[in-house]
Design a protein around this motif. Structure first.
Motif, short mmCIF file in Angstrom:
data_model
loop_
_atom_site.label_atom_id
_atom_site.label_comp_id
_atom_site.label_asym_id
_atom_site.label_seq_id
_atom_site.Cartn_x
_atom_site.Cartn_y
_atom_site.Cartn_z
N ALA A 205 -33.40 84.54 83.26
CA ALA A 205 -34.13 85.88 83.13
C ALA A 205 -33.90 86.79 81.82
CB ALA A 205 -33.64 86.75 84.39
N ILE A 206 -32.69 86.57 81.33
CA ILE A 206 -32.21 87.21 80.16
C ILE A 206 -33.35 86.49 79.03
CG2 ILE A 206 -30.67 87.22 78.27
CD1 ILE A 206 -28.55 87.25 80.63
N PHE A 207 -33.41 85.38 79.09
CA PHE A 207 -34.40 84.79 78.05
C PHE A 207 -35.88 85.30 78.03
CE2 PHE A 207 -37.28 81.38 77.03
CZ PHE A 207 -37.12 81.11 75.58
N PHE A 208 -36.35 85.39 79.32
CA PHE A 208 -37.52 85.83 79.52
C PHE A 208 -37.82 87.32 79.03
CE2 PHE A 208 -38.63 82.26 82.49
CZ PHE A 208 -39.53 81.90 81.76
N ILE A 209 -36.57 88.15 79.35
CA ILE A 209 -36.73 89.79 79.12
C ILE A 209 -36.63 89.76 77.42
CG2 ILE A 209 -35.31 91.71 78.91
CD1 ILE A 209 -34.49 90.92 81.89
N TYR A 210 -35.66 88.83 76.85
CA TYR A 210 -35.81 88.50 75.51
C TYR A 210 -37.22 88.53 74.65
CZ TYR A 210 -34.64 87.05 70.52
OH TYR A 210 -34.38 87.07 69.36
N GLU A 211 -37.75 87.46 75.39
CA GLU A 211 -38.99 86.99 74.87
C GLU A 211 -40.12 88.10 75.04
OE1 GLU A 211 -40.00 84.08 73.19
OE2 GLU A 211 -38.00 83.74 73.33
N ALA A 212 -39.97 88.86 76.01
CA ALA A 212 -40.97 89.83 76.37
C ALA A 212 -40.78 91.15 75.60
CB ALA A 212 -41.16 90.20 77.92
N THR A 213 -39.60 91.43 75.21
CA THR A 213 -39.39 92.81 74.50
C THR A 213 -39.31 92.61 72.80
OG1 THR A 213 -36.78 92.35 75.00
CG2 THR A 213 -38.33 93.80 76.64
N ARG B 134 -42.43 89.49 67.29
CA ARG B 134 -42.29 88.06 66.57
C ARG B 134 -41.68 88.21 65.46
NH1 ARG B 134 -47.63 84.35 67.00
NH2 ARG B 134 -48.01 84.51 69.30
N LYS B 135 -41.72 89.20 64.86
CA LYS B 135 -40.69 89.41 63.35
C LYS B 135 -39.15 89.20 63.86
CE LYS B 135 -44.53 91.96 61.38
NZ LYS B 135 -44.97 93.29 60.98
N ASN B 136 -38.83 89.71 64.92
CA ASN B 136 -37.47 90.08 65.32
C ASN B 136 -36.88 88.88 66.00
OD1 ASN B 136 -37.49 92.59 63.87
ND2 ASN B 136 -37.95 93.71 65.60
N ARG B 137 -37.86 87.84 66.24
CA ARG B 137 -37.11 86.87 67.19
C ARG B 137 -36.24 85.97 66.40
NH1 ARG B 137 -42.49 85.27 70.76
NH2 ARG B 137 -42.33 87.37 71.93
N SER B 138 -35.19 85.45 67.06
CA SER B 138 -34.36 84.43 66.37
C SER B 138 -34.42 83.05 67.19
CB SER B 138 -32.84 84.81 66.58
OG SER B 138 -32.00 83.98 66.09
N LEU B 139 -34.87 82.04 66.31
CA LEU B 139 -35.07 80.54 66.67
C LEU B 139 -33.65 80.15 67.39
CD1 LEU B 139 -36.77 78.15 67.34
CD2 LEU B 139 -36.27 77.26 65.22
N GLY B 140 -32.62 80.45 66.82
CA GLY B 140 -31.34 80.01 67.05
C GLY B 140 -31.01 80.79 68.48
N LYS B 141 -31.18 81.94 68.51
CA LYS B 141 -30.89 82.70 69.79
C LYS B 141 -31.82 81.99 71.00
CE LYS B 141 -30.09 87.07 72.11
NZ LYS B 141 -30.27 88.57 71.71
N GLU B 142 -32.94 81.88 70.63
CA GLU B 142 -33.70 81.27 71.90
C GLU B 142 -33.18 79.84 72.29
OE1 GLU B 142 -37.71 81.32 70.42
OE2 GLU B 142 -37.87 83.52 70.27
#
Length: 76
Positions: free
Chosen positions: A31-39, A42-50
Motif C-alpha cells: 500500500a505504501i508503494f502504491f501511494i508513493y507511485e500515485a502521489t 515522474r520527475k521526483n520518483r526514485s528507482l532505488g526507493k521503488e
C-alpha cells in the motif's frame, strides 16, 4: 550413524501467526508503494526507493504465502 529426521526450525504451531503477520506487513508495504507511485510526479520518483520497497514487500508476501500454505496443510 543413524540419519536424523528433517524437522522445521520453526514450530508448526506458529505457522498461522507468522502467516497473518507477514502477509499484513507485506500488504502495508505494498500500500505504501502504491501511494508513493500515485502521489509522486515522474520527475521526483526514485528507482532505488521503488525497487527497495517492492523487494521488501515481495519478500514479506512470499513468506506469508508460504506460511499460509504450510498452516493449511499444503507442504511445499
Amino acid at each position: 550413524m543413524a540419519a536424523k529426521p528433517i524437522a522445521s526450525p520453526i514450530p508448526v504451531a506458529l505457522y498461522p501467526t507468522l502467516s497473518v503477520f507477514t502477509l499484513a506487513i507485506g500488504l502495508v508495504i505494498t500500500a505504501i508503494f502504491f501511494i508513493y507511485e500515485a502521489t509522486s510526479s515522474r520527475k521526483n520518483r526514485s528507482l532505488g526507493k521503488e525497487l527497495a520497497t517492492s523487494a521488501v514487500a515481495s519478500v514479506f508476501l512470499g513468506f506469508g504465502s508460504l506460511f499460509l500454505l504450510l498452516a493449511s496443510g499444503v507442504y511445499v
